[in-house]
Design a protein around this motif. Structure first.
Motif, short mmCIF file in Angstrom:
data_model
loop_
_atom_site.label_atom_id
_atom_site.label_comp_id
_atom_site.label_asym_id
_atom_site.label_seq_id
_atom_site.Cartn_x
_atom_site.Cartn_y
_atom_site.Cartn_z
N GLY A 162 0.60 -1.28 -0.07
CA GLY A 162 -0.17 0.13 -0.04
C GLY A 162 0.89 1.34 0.01
O GLY A 162 0.34 2.33 0.04
N LYS A 163 2.25 1.14 -0.11
CA LYS A 163 3.25 2.39 -0.03
C LYS A 163 3.53 2.50 -1.20
O LYS A 163 3.97 1.45 -2.17
N THR A 164 4.03 3.82 -1.60
CA THR A 164 4.59 4.08 -2.70
C THR A 164 6.12 4.15 -2.41
O THR A 164 6.59 4.82 -1.47
N VAL A 165 7.03 3.51 -3.11
CA VAL A 165 8.66 3.24 -2.95
C VAL A 165 9.16 3.58 -4.36
O VAL A 165 8.87 3.49 -5.29
N LEU A 166 10.47 3.96 -4.04
CA LEU A 166 11.41 4.12 -5.18
C LEU A 166 12.54 3.12 -4.79
O LEU A 166 13.04 2.87 -3.93
N VAL A 167 12.64 2.35 -5.98
CA VAL A 167 13.83 1.13 -6.12
C VAL A 167 14.81 1.44 -6.96
O VAL A 167 14.59 1.90 -7.84
N LYS A 168 16.04 1.46 -6.32
CA LYS A 168 17.14 2.08 -7.22
C LYS A 168 18.10 0.83 -7.80
O LYS A 168 18.52 0.27 -6.78
N PRO A 169 17.80 0.59 -9.02
CA PRO A 169 18.62 -0.87 -9.37
C PRO A 169 20.23 -0.36 -9.44
O PRO A 169 20.74 1.00 -9.71
N ASN A 170 20.83 -1.29 -8.88
CA ASN A 170 22.37 -1.32 -8.81
C ASN A 170 23.11 -1.59 -10.16
O ASN A 170 22.70 -3.07 -10.49
N VAL A 171 23.37 -1.12 -10.85
CA VAL A 171 24.00 -1.42 -12.23
C VAL A 171 25.61 -1.83 -12.03
O VAL A 171 26.23 -1.24 -11.29
N VAL A 172 25.82 -3.11 -12.33
CA VAL A 172 27.00 -3.76 -12.21
C VAL A 172 27.68 -4.43 -13.40
O VAL A 172 26.71 -5.13 -13.89
N ARG B 213 32.71 -0.33 -19.99
CA ARG B 213 33.33 0.96 -19.50
C ARG B 213 32.18 1.99 -19.54
O ARG B 213 31.18 1.86 -20.03
N ASN B 214 32.37 2.81 -18.83
CA ASN B 214 31.39 4.04 -18.44
C ASN B 214 31.07 4.78 -19.81
O ASN B 214 32.01 4.78 -20.51
N PRO B 215 29.97 5.37 -19.92
CA PRO B 215 28.70 5.14 -19.07
C PRO B 215 27.99 3.87 -19.45
O PRO B 215 28.02 3.48 -20.50
N VAL B 216 27.50 3.28 -18.29
CA VAL B 216 26.70 2.04 -18.21
C VAL B 216 25.24 2.63 -17.67
O VAL B 216 25.15 3.34 -16.66
#
Length: 103
Positions: A77-87, A91-94
């Motif tokens: 019932g809550k709104t959340v933000l999930v931050k995916p961890n890019v591994v 090379r950058n940018p990924v």
């Protein structure tokens, strides 16, 4: 030199809320840490869910289930933000695949 001294003095005189005030004044009361205990652990080790070779939605579901699921957090019932961890070995940018974020 005089400008630096003048600015430093003004910052110091502005009180506890100023940047210099934070350096020279001690807090009136000790604050409790804002971060909660990590419930996604096994003893002292953090749980990590890794999934591969499936469509993004299935990989996300598998990776989350491997750490015990989001139900542990009591977020229904809550709104959340999930931050995916890019591994990645790239090379950058990924960037994170938008399909992973959508899942």
């Amino acid at each position: 030199m005089f400008k630096f001294l003048g600015i430093s003095s003004m910052a110091f005189l502005l009180g506890r809320r100023s940047a210099m005030g934070q350096v020279f004044y001690r807090p009136e009361k000790k604050e409790i840490a804002r971060s909660a205990k990590n419930i996604f652990t096994d003893g002292e080790r953090a749980l990590i869910g890794v999934a591969a070779d499936k469509p993004p939605k299935e990989m996300v579901k598998e990776a989350v289930s491997l750490i015990g699921g989001f139900e542990k957090l009591g977020l229904e019932g809550k709104t959340v933000l999930v931050k995916p961890n890019v591994v990645s070995g790239e090379r950058n940018p990924v960037t994170t695949n938008p399909q992973v974020v959508r899942a």
